[in-house]
Write an enzyme that holds these catalytic residues in place. Structure first.
Site, mmCIF file in Angstrom:
data_model
loop_
_atom_site.group_PDB
_atom_site.id
_atom_site.type_symbol
_atom_site.label_atom_id
_atom_site.label_comp_id
_atom_site.label_asym_id
_atom_site.label_seq_id
_atom_site.Cartn_x
_atom_site.Cartn_y
_atom_site.Cartn_z
ATOM 1 N N ASN A 160 0.842 -1.192 0.000
ATOM 2 C CA ASN A 160 0.000 0.000 0.000
ATOM 3 C C ASN A 160 0.880 1.245 0.000
ATOM 4 O O ASN A 160 1.770 1.381 0.838
ATOM 5 C CB ASN A 160 -0.901 0.025 1.251
ATOM 6 N N GLU A 161 0.658 2.104 -0.989
ATOM 7 C CA GLU A 161 1.413 3.349 -1.124
ATOM 8 C C GLU A 161 2.922 3.091 -1.049
ATOM 9 O O GLU A 161 3.641 3.659 -0.214
ATOM 10 C CB GLU A 161 0.959 4.354 -0.058
ATOM 11 N N PRO A 162 3.443 2.221 -1.929
ATOM 12 C CA PRO A 162 4.844 1.785 -1.826
ATOM 13 C C PRO A 162 5.876 2.888 -2.048
ATOM 14 O O PRO A 162 7.000 2.776 -1.540
ATOM 15 C CB PRO A 162 4.951 0.715 -2.912
#
Length: 471
Positions: free
Chosen positions: A86-88
């Site tokens: 998530n949201e790397p």
């Protein structure tokens, strides 16, 4: 991310009653997923980043997908998307970016295909800080330090026919860009607009969306499908974060989505969004702000906070209330100001400890309880600690500064909450016996009953309430 959790079957009923077609689960559990079997509700599930970092090889990923994707699908659960991390590439709350996300996406894709689950799409969600900080959408581009990573990701998404997912938090964006708050809403009450060539933007959503469109175009992928993975409005913990503005925001958002007008750079398009969030989460990370714990359309007990019509028919009514929740007894913990002894510092030590171990975000500037005096401020902190520890008597001691009362200490503007009886409160007692050892201890978060045990859970809750009333 909460101390209170609704029973999975209760959540399914709530979604069906409100006509909500899809749900995104950030932390899939083998005891939650079965509740959605044959429910017609589409699910997105996430393979979380901290789990990915501990995987040693392709087999670990394959085993995870077999357990949390293949098995539920075989049991009738409609899983449509697998989010890998998530949201790397965000720098907002992480010390390092997750640069290997494309590798893990590829491994997850191969595993899904080997399991004959080619219909499940693989993607990941991004925070808006992947974009350069510009004022006009036409100038939009990806951050220079992640351009190569983003190109590799976009190539993967195109090859697998998967969407690009962006999380948009309007209240955060206008604050960070120092724009007027009315620019977040869709009712055009704001005089603030941004002109970009022939296009005029009168809200932060279309401005941000088209900034992403420009970035995708410059990267060579102008036709990539976009899904808004998170969007919403908080109801507390920050100036302008209140139920009135949340209702205003969502009414305008749903009207806008209903019209299918798209944005100036992508006109006449349907835009799919996931509204954040179903209920409040009092363990959410608050590095962005205290409002992070108050995204919920529902309170933790399953009661709605404001009017919203998920059918998109613009009806001015509240969504249905969750049925079956049971509150803990009417007991609150208060600060005993009769033993003040002139030592405000000692009391504050206990207040700070209580807040560090519970949720005092409603005491923050601009929140609903920020106007309390010293006595009531301490009482609020003591009570939150008491409630979030299942009303255990020793959690209302504070070296004699706290005491338990049955008189509600809430003020006209500040509500002192009571916990609900949720499964994890009695996980170690009668319910675990009823489950015949089915409750797993392998997860960090307390596990939740499978749907087949709902009746047993209700019986145990009633028994506990009777015992409490007896004593």
């Amino acid at each position: 991310m909460a101390t209170q959790k609704l029973v999975p079957s209760m959540v399914v009923d709530l979604l069906l009653q409100n006509g909500i077609p899809e749900l995104k689960l950030f932390s899939p559990s083998q005891y939650v997923l079965p509740a959605f079997a044959n429910s017609s509700i589409g699910l997105s599930v996430m393979f979380q980043e901290h789990q990915l970092r501990w995987t040693n090889n392709s087999k670990d990923i394959h085993d995870w997908i077999e357990k949390y994707i293949k098995k539920p699908v075989d049991e009738g659960v409609d899983i449509r998307y697998l989010y890998v991390g998530n949201e790397p590439f965000s720098r907002k709350y992480k010390k390092r970016t997750f640069d290997d996300v494309v590798y893990y996406l590829g491994e997850a894709r191969k595993s899904l295909d080997r399991h004959n689950l080619s219909h499940i799409k693989t993607t990941t969600a991004h925070f808006t800080d992947i974009l350069t900080n510009v004022t006009k959408p036409s100038e939009g581009d990806f951050r220079e330090d992640i351009k190569e990573l983003m190109i590799n990701l976009l190539k993967f998404l195109k090859e697998t026919n998967s969407p690009f997912v962006i999380n948009i938090f309007p209240i955060y964006l206008v604050a960070s860009k120092e724009m007027p708050v009315d620019f977040t809403f869709f009712d055009e009450h704001s005089n603030y607009t941004i002109k970009d060539g022939p296009h005029i933007y009168n809200n932060i959503f279309t401005l941000t969306y088209d900034t992403l469109v420009s970035a995708l175009t410059k990267a060579g992928y102008p036709d990539t499908d976009i899904i808004v993975g998170q969007i919403g409005w908080p109801t507390d913990g920050y100036p302008n974060a209140n139920p009135k503005n949340a209702e205003r925001y969502h009414r305008g958002l749903l009207r806008y989505l209903k019209r299918n007008e798209g944005t100036p750079l992508r006109p006449n398009r349907t835009i799919d969004v996931y509204i954040t969030a179903l209920s409040d989460e009092n363990r959410m990370i608050i590095q962005w702000g205290e409002y992070q714990r108050h995204w919920g359309i529902y309170r933790h007990d399953g009661s709605p906070k404001y009017k919203i019509d998920f059918s998109m028919k613009d009806r001015h009514s509240e969504p249905t209330t969750a049925k079956g929740t049971v509150k803990m007894p009417n007991r609150w913990c208060r600060y005993n100001d009769n033993i003040f002894n002139g030592s405000r510092e000692k009391v504050m030590e206990h207040v700070n400890h209580a807040c560090s171990k519970s949720d005092c975000t409603l005491l923050s500037p601009g929140a609903t309880c920020d106007n309390l005096n010293f006595t009531w401020n301490a009482s609020f902190a003591f009570n939150m600690y008491f409630q979030m520890n299942s009303q255990k008597i020793n959690y209302c001691d504070f070296n004699g500064y706290g005491y338990i009362t049955t008189n509600d200490p809430s003020t006209p503007t500040c509500r002192f909450p009571i916990e609900i009886l949720s499964v994890e409160v009695i996980d170690n007692g009668a319910i675990q016996v009823a489950s015949s050892g089915e409750i797993s201890k392998e997860h960090t978060n307390p596990s939740i009953l499978p749907i087949g045990l709902a009746l047993s859970a209700l019986v145990c809750i009633i028994l506990l309430l009777c015992l409490l009333m007896w004593f």
